[in-house]
Design an enzyme around this catalytic site. Structure first.
Site, PDB file in Angstrom:
ATOM      1  N   ARG A  62      -7.654  -0.772  -7.020  1.00 49.22           N
ATOM      2  CA  ARG A  62      -7.672   0.616  -5.769  1.00 49.22           C
ATOM      3  C   ARG A  62      -7.992   1.830  -7.226  1.00 49.22           C
ATOM      4  O   ARG A  62      -7.517   1.877  -7.790  1.00 49.22           O
ATOM      5  CB  ARG A  62      -6.400   0.903  -4.827  1.00 49.22           C
ATOM      6  CG  ARG A  62      -6.415  -0.189  -3.913  1.00 49.22           C
ATOM      7  CD  ARG A  62      -5.476   0.220  -2.769  1.00 49.22           C
ATOM      8  NE  ARG A  62      -6.568   0.750  -1.671  1.00 49.22           N
ATOM      9  CZ  ARG A  62      -5.257   0.989  -0.450  1.00 49.22           C
ATOM     10  NH1 ARG A  62      -4.183   0.615  -0.792  1.00 49.22           N
ATOM     11  NH2 ARG A  62      -6.365   2.000   0.139  1.00 49.22           N
ATOM     12  N   GLN A  67      -1.952   3.061   9.773  1.00 47.67           N
ATOM     13  CA  GLN A  67      -0.808   2.414   9.376  1.00 47.67           C
ATOM     14  C   GLN A  67       0.610   3.548   9.682  1.00 47.67           C
ATOM     15  O   GLN A  67       1.791   2.871   9.983  1.00 47.67           O
ATOM     16  CB  GLN A  67      -1.055   3.315   7.576  1.00 47.67           C
ATOM     17  CG  GLN A  67      -1.898   2.889   7.063  1.00 47.67           C
ATOM     18  CD  GLN A  67      -3.000   2.381   6.862  1.00 47.67           C
ATOM     19  OE1 GLN A  67      -3.084   3.356   7.455  1.00 47.67           O
ATOM     20  NE2 GLN A  67      -3.448   2.769   5.469  1.00 47.67           N
ATOM     21  N   ASN A 104      -5.927  12.786   0.479  1.00 49.68           N
ATOM     22  CA  ASN A 104      -4.584  11.911   0.893  1.00 49.68           C
ATOM     23  C   ASN A 104      -5.339  11.020   2.309  1.00 49.68           C
ATOM     24  O   ASN A 104      -6.719  11.069   2.410  1.00 49.68           O
ATOM     25  CB  ASN A 104      -3.852  12.431   1.647  1.00 49.68           C
ATOM     26  CG  ASN A 104      -2.552  11.601   2.336  1.00 49.68           C
ATOM     27  OD1 ASN A 104      -1.785  10.558   1.268  1.00 49.68           O
ATOM     28  ND2 ASN A 104      -2.135  12.098   3.553  1.00 49.68           N
ATOM     29  N   LYS A 105      -4.903   9.659   2.973  1.00 49.09           N
ATOM     30  CA  LYS A 105      -5.867   9.219   4.245  1.00 49.09           C
ATOM     31  C   LYS A 105      -5.924   9.798   4.436  1.00 49.09           C
ATOM     32  O   LYS A 105      -6.333  11.200   5.217  1.00 49.09           O
ATOM     33  CB  LYS A 105      -4.063   8.737   5.081  1.00 49.09           C
ATOM     34  CG  LYS A 105      -5.226   7.325   6.256  1.00 49.09           C
ATOM     35  CD  LYS A 105      -5.817   6.774   5.415  1.00 49.09           C
ATOM     36  CE  LYS A 105      -5.377   5.897   4.550  1.00 49.09           C
ATOM     37  NZ  LYS A 105      -5.977   4.283   3.684  1.00 49.09           N
ATOM     38  N   ASP A 163      -2.153  10.785  -2.546  1.00 46.25           N
ATOM     39  CA  ASP A 163      -2.679   9.591  -3.223  1.00 46.25           C
ATOM     40  C   ASP A 163      -2.684  10.309  -4.647  1.00 46.25           C
ATOM     41  O   ASP A 163      -3.600  10.083  -6.034  1.00 46.25           O
ATOM     42  CB  ASP A 163      -3.811   8.623  -2.855  1.00 46.25           C
ATOM     43  CG  ASP A 163      -3.068   8.140  -1.527  1.00 46.25           C
ATOM     44  OD1 ASP A 163      -3.299   9.062  -0.565  1.00 46.25           O
ATOM     45  OD2 ASP A 163      -2.862   6.623  -2.123  1.00 46.25           O
ATOM     46  N   ARG A 179       1.061  -1.188   0.012  1.00 48.91           N
ATOM     47  CA  ARG A 179       0.226  -0.212  -0.268  1.00 48.91           C
ATOM     48  C   ARG A 179       1.095   1.222  -0.064  1.00 48.91           C
ATOM     49  O   ARG A 179       1.927   1.108  -0.080  1.00 48.91           O
ATOM     50  CB  ARG A 179      -1.429  -0.165   1.176  1.00 48.91           C
ATOM     51  CG  ARG A 179      -0.950  -1.027   2.317  1.00 48.91           C
ATOM     52  CD  ARG A 179      -0.065   0.493   2.892  1.00 48.91           C
ATOM     53  NE  ARG A 179      -0.154   1.742   3.366  1.00 48.91           N
ATOM     54  CZ  ARG A 179       0.514   2.112   3.077  1.00 48.91           C
ATOM     55  NH1 ARG A 179       2.318   2.032   3.240  1.00 48.91           N
ATOM     56  NH2 ARG A 179       0.890   3.739   3.345  1.00 48.91           N
ATOM     57  N   GLY A 180       0.224   2.052  -0.124  1.00 48.41           N
ATOM     58  CA  GLY A 180       1.436   3.665   0.088  1.00 48.41           C
ATOM     59  C   GLY A 180       1.389   4.199  -1.962  1.00 48.41           C
ATOM     60  O   GLY A 180       1.608   2.952  -2.413  1.00 48.41           O
ATOM     61  N   ALA A 181       0.691   4.817  -2.503  1.00 53.12           N
ATOM     62  CA  ALA A 181       0.332   5.352  -3.201  1.00 53.12           C
ATOM     63  C   ALA A 181       1.872   4.873  -4.449  1.00 53.12           C
ATOM     64  O   ALA A 181       1.121   4.344  -5.437  1.00 53.12           O
ATOM     65  CB  ALA A 181       0.196   7.003  -3.851  1.00 53.12           C
TER      66      ALA A 181
HETATM   67  O1  MRU Z   1      -4.739   3.393   2.080  1.00 52.18           O
HETATM   68  P1  MRU Z   1      -2.818   3.092   1.968  1.00 52.18           P
HETATM   69  O2  MRU Z   1      -2.297   2.697   3.461  1.00 52.18           O
HETATM   70  O3  MRU Z   1      -2.264   2.642   0.339  1.00 52.18           O
HETATM   71  O4  MRU Z   1      -3.430   4.956   1.594  1.00 52.18           O
HETATM   72  C1  MRU Z   1      -1.237   6.122   1.758  1.00 52.18           C
HETATM   73  C2  MRU Z   1      -1.940   7.077   2.183  1.00 52.18           C
HETATM   74  O5  MRU Z   1      -2.535   7.716   2.319  1.00 52.18           O
HETATM   75  C3  MRU Z   1      -0.168   7.645   1.735  1.00 52.18           C
HETATM   76  O6  MRU Z   1       0.043   8.682   3.183  1.00 52.18           O
HETATM   77  C4  MRU Z   1       0.082   8.630   0.011  1.00 52.18           C
HETATM   78  O7  MRU Z   1       0.263   6.739  -0.211  1.00 52.18           O
HETATM   79  C5  MRU Z   1       1.203   8.762   0.586  1.00 52.18           C
HETATM   80  S1  MRU Z   1       2.116   7.499   0.089  1.00 52.18           S
HETATM   81  C6  MRU Z   1       3.784   8.368  -0.082  1.00 52.18           C
END
Ligand code: MRU
Length: 308
Positions: free
Chosen positions: A65, A163, A214-215, A204, A34-36
């Protein structure tokens, strides 16, 4: 390909072997990875595993996703490479290498904005686990810490997938950076105590006007920072931009399964039949941001990246 299973961290270093693109798509969907930037890289390697079903693989991976645009940029780059007859593995390696390089540059540009002796608030995990290098928001924190500017980091635990508690805490501990995890709901109290000098988060998807998905919880931090006169920074590589969208209102926001809220570690907590709304991301209006830091430099509002 092998993926470090982020669902098992920090208690267990478990690796998941993906033998085909279906397994990679499932690993993205269930948040093994996970993470963009990281899901874009994983999808690129997933396409290396695809054979005669390349088009189906591109579609299947794109359906894993919806919010992080890095996924779609990486898939498009692989589709173009495939059409041009280029080597797919080399293409995936170069996507990964470019992400690592962008993280390093974001870290350097962003660290210049961090005040001396700073207490920094962040959310989710934006570190090495979420990228290919030092990370975006966490890359800034790491770089500023290396420059002796960081007194303390507060990491929001980041309900419901935690996270912040599981992954950011793990990365900060490995680096020996002083930090505390806070429940997301403690953020306002922290600001009221004057304990936050700087807020930095990842992204994201960023629309042409700087609106940033973002999250979930990021917008709340931006509103608090705005109210309290504290700079709120978004850190993201160009692979996170979607300048085809005029504003953040057009960003698709993923809603995940109810069980992420109604259960904890598989144990049901909520009453049976309890209704739930579980959006995984929110959109912070660009005008609440002090700056957006990319690998190209520090961008200040008003933002306008499109021809809108
Ligand atoms: O649902 P996730 O854990 O994939 O969400 C991740 C985030 O929101 C991060 O802040 C974003 O992807 C940036 S990661 C460098």
């Amino acid at each position: 390909m092998a993926l470090l299973d982020q669902r098992a961290l920090p208690l267990e270093d478990r690796w998941l072997e993906c033998r085909n693109w279906h397994e990679v798509a499932e690993a993205i969907r269930n948040m093994t990875v996970r993470g963009a930037p990281a899901i874009g890289i994983a999808a690129a390697y997933g396409l290396v595993l695809a054979k005669e079903d390349f088009e189906a693989a591109a579609e299947g991976l794109a359906a894993s996703r919806p919010t992080a645009v890095n996924l779609f940029h990486a898939i498009n780059q692989m589709v173009n490479a495939h059409a041009a007859g280029r080597d797919l593995e080399q293409e995936a390696v170069s996507i990964e290498a470019k992400e690592a390089e962008m993280s390093a540059r974001i870290g350097a540009f962003g660290a210049d904005l961090v005040p001396q002796n700073a207490t920094i608030l962040t959310i989710c995990n934006t570190g090495s686990l979420a990228t290919a290098g030092i990370g975006t928001a966490l890359g800034i924190i790491r770089t500023a810490y290396g420059q002796g500017k960081v007194k303390h980091v507060y990491a929001c635990e980041t309900r419901p997938r935690l996270q912040g508690l599981r992954l950011t805490a793990y990365e900060l501990m490995k680096d020996g950076i002083p930090f505390s995890v806070i429940p997301d709901s403690a953020a306002a109290s922290l600001f009221q105590r004057g304990a936050v000098d700087f807020v930095v988060a990842g992204a994201d998807r960023i629309a042409a006007n700087g609106d940033t998905a973002n999250k979930i919880g990021t917008c709340m931090l931006a509103m608090l920072a705005h109210q309290m006169g504290v700079p709120m920074i978004i850190a993201a590589p160009s692979s996170t931009f979607d300048t085809s969208l005029a504003t953040g209102a057009e960003i698709p926001i993923e809603e995940r399964e109810e069980s992420e809220i109604t259960t904890i570690e598989g144990q049901r907590i909520a009453p049976l039949g309890c209704p739930v709304w579980n959006p995984a991301f929110d959109v912070t209006p660009g005008e609440l941001l002090h700056a957006i830091v990319t690998e190209r430099g520090v961008h200040r509002p008003p933002f306008n990246w499109g021809d809108h």
